[in-house]
Design an enzyme around this catalytic site. Structure first.
Site, PDB file in Angstrom:
ATOM      1  NE  ARG A 246       9.430  22.245  96.906  1.00  0.00           N
ATOM      2  CZ  ARG A 246      10.541  22.970  96.991  1.00  0.00           C
ATOM      3  NH1 ARG A 246      11.378  22.802  98.008  1.00  0.00           N
ATOM      4  NH2 ARG A 246      10.826  23.874  96.073  1.00  0.00           N
TER       5      ARG A 246
ATOM      6  NE  ARG B 215      13.859  18.968  97.380  1.00  0.00           N
ATOM      7  CZ  ARG B 215      14.479  20.146  97.341  1.00  0.00           C
ATOM      8  NH1 ARG B 215      15.641  20.303  97.936  1.00  0.00           N
ATOM      9  NH2 ARG B 215      13.963  21.157  96.691  1.00  0.00           N
TER      10      ARG B 215
ATOM     11  CE  LYS C 194      19.149  27.241  97.476  1.00  0.00           C
ATOM     12  NZ  LYS C 194      18.931  26.278  96.378  1.00  0.00           N
TER      13      LYS C 194
ATOM     14  NE  ARG D 242      12.182  24.604  91.894  1.00  0.00           N
ATOM     15  CZ  ARG D 242      12.298  23.584  92.758  1.00  0.00           C
ATOM     16  NH1 ARG D 242      11.717  22.442  92.509  1.00  0.00           N
ATOM     17  NH2 ARG D 242      12.983  23.734  93.860  1.00  0.00           N
TER      18      ARG D 242
ATOM     19  NE  ARG E 258      15.080  30.815  93.926  1.00  0.00           N
ATOM     20  CZ  ARG E 258      14.776  29.907  94.851  1.00  0.00           C
ATOM     21  NH1 ARG E 258      14.850  30.213  96.120  1.00  0.00           N
ATOM     22  NH2 ARG E 258      14.422  28.715  94.483  1.00  0.00           N
TER      23      ARG E 258
HETATM   24  P1  AMP Z   1      12.830  26.985  97.057  1.00  0.00           P
HETATM   25  O1  AMP Z   1      12.205  26.147  98.109  1.00  0.00           O
HETATM   26  O2  AMP Z   1      13.908  27.885  97.592  1.00  0.00           O
HETATM   27  O3  AMP Z   1      13.286  26.185  95.858  1.00  0.00           O
HETATM   28  O4  AMP Z   1      11.690  27.989  96.524  1.00  0.00           O
HETATM   29  C1  AMP Z   1      10.502  27.493  95.945  1.00  0.00           C
HETATM   30  C2  AMP Z   1       9.896  28.562  95.048  1.00  0.00           C
HETATM   31  O5  AMP Z   1       9.577  29.724  95.843  1.00  0.00           O
HETATM   32  C3  AMP Z   1      10.786  29.069  93.936  1.00  0.00           C
HETATM   33  O6  AMP Z   1      10.770  28.226  92.794  1.00  0.00           O
HETATM   34  C4  AMP Z   1      10.165  30.440  93.668  1.00  0.00           C
HETATM   35  O7  AMP Z   1       8.946  30.321  92.957  1.00  0.00           O
HETATM   36  C5  AMP Z   1       9.823  30.918  95.088  1.00  0.00           C
HETATM   37  N1  AMP Z   1      10.950  31.642  95.723  1.00  0.00           N
HETATM   38  C6  AMP Z   1      11.653  31.250  96.831  1.00  0.00           C
HETATM   39  N2  AMP Z   1      12.585  32.144  97.135  1.00  0.00           N
HETATM   40  C7  AMP Z   1      12.500  33.134  96.210  1.00  0.00           C
HETATM   41  C8  AMP Z   1      13.216  34.344  95.983  1.00  0.00           C
HETATM   42  N3  AMP Z   1      14.226  34.730  96.773  1.00  0.00           N
HETATM   43  N4  AMP Z   1      12.844  35.106  94.913  1.00  0.00           N
HETATM   44  C9  AMP Z   1      11.811  34.751  94.113  1.00  0.00           C
HETATM   45  N5  AMP Z   1      11.096  33.618  94.268  1.00  0.00           N
HETATM   46  C10 AMP Z   1      11.432  32.807  95.307  1.00  0.00           C
END
Ligand code: AMP
Length: 213
Positions: free
Chosen positions: A160, A127, A13, A171, A88
Site C-alpha cells: 500500500r 504486508r 483488526k 500512522r 478512530r
Molecule cells: P486502515 O486501512 O484502517 O489502516 O486505513 C487507511 C487510512 O484510511 C488511514 O491511515 C486513514 O488515512 C484513513 N482512515 C481509515 N479509517 C479512518 C477513520 N475512521 N478516520 C479517519 N481516517 C480513516
C-alpha cells in the site's frame, strides 16, 4: 455480534474481522477499505481522502461520519457488524454513540488488540494487500502462491502507498495521539476488552468467550 475492533495499524483488526464474519454472518466494515475503493474508483470521496491517506494522516471526522451514517443503515448490518478502523477519534466515537442510540442498536464490546510496536513495524513493512478483494498477504509468513497475484481473485497484490517506513511511522504516531484514547472511552462505558493479539486465533477465541449470551 456488534463489535468495534481497536488497535494500531497492523495489530490484526482486518484479519480478526475476516475470521469472525464466518462465526455468525456479521459483516466486516473497514473504513480503510471503503476509502481505498473510493480512491481506486476516482470518486469525489476518494479525491478528498487520498492526500491524507498517503501521508498516513486521518481523513476528516465529517467525511468518515458521512460514510458510516449510511453504511450502518444498510440491511446487511442487521445480523451484526465488525467495525475495523472506525471509530478512530473521540469525536467519531461520540458520533457513533449518537448514531447507535438513534438506530436503537446496542454495541456488544470494543475489543482492543494489543501488539508490541516491533511486531507491528515488522508486520506492516512486510504486508501486501490485494487491490481487488482486499485480501492480506505477508511476504514472509503468507505470500500469494504466484508472486504479486491474489490467490482469491487474481488481482494484483501490492504494498500500500501508506506502508512506506515514513508513512507507517506517522500512522503509529497518529494512532497514539488520536486513537489510543478510545480505550479509555470504552472502558468508562464498560465495553472494553483488551487482548494480547500476537496470535489471531487466540483473539478470535477470546472474543467468542467474552460475547454476551
Ligand atoms: P486502515 O486501512 O484502517 O489502516 O486505513 C487507511 C487510512 O484510511 C488511514 O491511515 C486513514 O488515512 C484513513 N482512515 C481509515 N479509517 C479512518 C477513520 N475512521 N478516520 C479517519 N481516517 C480513516
Amino acid at each position: 455480534m456488534k463489535l468495534i475492533l481497536l488497535g494500531a495499524p497492523g495489530a490484526g483488526k482486518g484479519t480478526v474481522a475476516k475470521m469472525l464474519t464466518g462465526v455468525d454472518g456479521s459483516v466486516q466494515i473497514s473504513t480503510g477499505d471503503i476509502l481505498r475503493a473510493a480512491v481506486a474508483a476516482g470518486t469525489e470521496l476518494g479525491k478528498q481522502a487520498k492526500t491524507a491517506m498517503d501521508a498516513g494522516d486521518l481523513v476528516s471526522d465529517d467525511l468518515i461520519m458521512g460514510i458510516m451514517g449510511e453504511r450502518l443503515q444498510e440491511p446487511d448490518c442487521e445480523k451484526g457488524f465488525l467495525l475495523d478502523g472506525f471509530p478512530r477519534t473521540i469525536p467519531q466515537a461520540e458520533a457513533l454513540d449518537g448514531l447507535l442510540d438513534k438506530l436503537d442498536i446496542k454495541l456488544d464490546m470494543a475489543v482492543e488488540l494489543d501488539v508490541p510496536r516491533d511486531v507491528i513495524l515488522d508486520r506492516l513493512t512486510t504486508r501486501r494487500t490485494c487491490t481487488g478483494c482486499g485480501a492480506i498477504y505477508n511476504v514472509k509468513s503468507k505470500p500469494p502462491k504466484v508472486e504479486g497475484v491474489c490467490d482469491e481473485c487474481g488481482a494484483s497484490v501490492v504494498q500500500r502507498d501508506d506502508e512506506t517506513v515514513e508513512a507507517i511511522s506517522n500512522r503509529l504516531d497518529v494512532y497514539n495521539e488520536k486513537t489510543a484514547p478510545l480505550a479509555g472511552f470504552y472502558k468508562n462505558a464498560g465495553k472494553l476488552v483488551t487482548i494480547n493479539a500476537t496470535s489471531s486465533d487466540v483473539v478470535v477465541q477470546t472474543i467468542k468467550d467474552n460475547l454476551p449470551s
